[in-house]
Design a protein around this motif. Structure first.
Motif, PDB file in Angstrom:
ATOM      1  N   ALA A   1      -9.524  -0.251   5.251  1.00 32.98           N
ATOM      2  CA  ALA A   1      -8.791  -1.120   4.320  1.00 32.98           C
ATOM      3  C   ALA A   1      -7.738  -0.366   3.517  1.00 32.98           C
ATOM      4  O   ALA A   1      -6.632  -0.874   3.293  1.00 32.98           O
TER       5      ALA A   1
ATOM      6  N   SER B   1     -15.951   4.035   7.211  1.00 33.43           N
ATOM      7  CA  SER B   1     -15.211   2.773   7.231  1.00 33.43           C
ATOM      8  C   SER B   1     -14.766   2.413   8.644  1.00 33.43           C
ATOM      9  O   SER B   1     -14.331   3.270   9.414  1.00 33.43           O
TER      10      SER B   1
ATOM     11  N   ASP C   1     -13.032  -0.890   8.888  1.00 27.97           N
ATOM     12  CA  ASP C   1     -11.860  -1.752   8.668  1.00 27.97           C
ATOM     13  C   ASP C   1     -10.656  -0.977   8.137  1.00 27.97           C
ATOM     14  O   ASP C   1      -9.531  -1.487   8.160  1.00 27.97           O
TER      15      ASP C   1
END
Length: 210
Positions: free
Chosen positions: A156, A152, A154
């Protein structure tokens, strides 16, 4: 019942994030050299082994590790077994009794093999952040290197947890731990300005006495 260590041992064999600084220890000065003591030195990423992420790890404006309240990492915790779940989401976590829980430790199907940096994990869906806040949970612990997918960018889940006041403990070892209520101590070091810290995480079954 005595305290149970749920930390990964820090040694030269421990797995680490690809491209990150591996853990190493060496005795720089021996007792023979100093005339009195042995003195060692460690080199490590702050995200090797069992560790706490500071919000600064993924947010330039987030608090550093030494700015976090130590009381977040000491107190009652509940271990839940999610080894039969394919995802950790609002829907799947809500199936468990979390009444009165403030610290949640999640056991997944990934075996605890500290010498191997696992290539596949069950990450948290970002929708967990708001749900955990609704339940009153402010600390989540996972038995994998990250709450997000390992590739990942981002981050999140990290951001969703932080937005909802939920702090992150990663790489705990829960293979031999039964679900239930425990006391937890997982104190990060007060490393000024740091984005995280290794911890010695220990638990004791609640109501077990000293």
């Amino acid at each position: 019942m005595t305290w149970i260590d749920i930390s990964q041992p820090l040694n030269s064999k421990i797995g680490h994030w690809p491209g990150d600084t591996p853990f190493s220890y060496e005795t720089v000065y021996t007792k023979e050299q100093t005339g009195s003591v042995n003195i060692g030195k460690i080199t490590t990423s702050l995200h090797s082994g069992t560790h706490v992420d500071a919000p600064f790890h993924f947010d330039d404006r987030g608090p550093k590790i030494n700015e976090l309240d130590i009381n977040l990492f000491i107190g009652p915790a509940r271990v839940i077994d999610m080894t039969d779940q394919l995802q950790i989401s609002r829907e799947t976590v809500s199936r468990y009794n979390l009444d009165g829980v403030t610290r949640l430790l999640i056991k997944t199907a990934v075996p605890n093999k500290p010498e191997i940096f696992t290539e596949k994990i069950v990450p948290l869906d970002p929708d967990c952040g708001a749900f955990l806040k609704e339940k009153g949970i402010f600390l989540i612990g996972v038995d994998v290197p990250s709450v997000d997918q390992l590739d990942s960018k981002d981050m999140a889940a990290h951001h969703a947890l932080y937005k909802n006041g939920v702090h992150i403990l990663e790489n705990i070892m829960l293979d031999e731990i039964e679900p239930g209520d425990y006391d937890l101590v997982a104190l990060p070091l007060p490393i000024e300005g740091a984005d995280g810290s290794p911890v010695r995480a220990v638990i004791k079954k609640r109501g077990s006495g000293e």
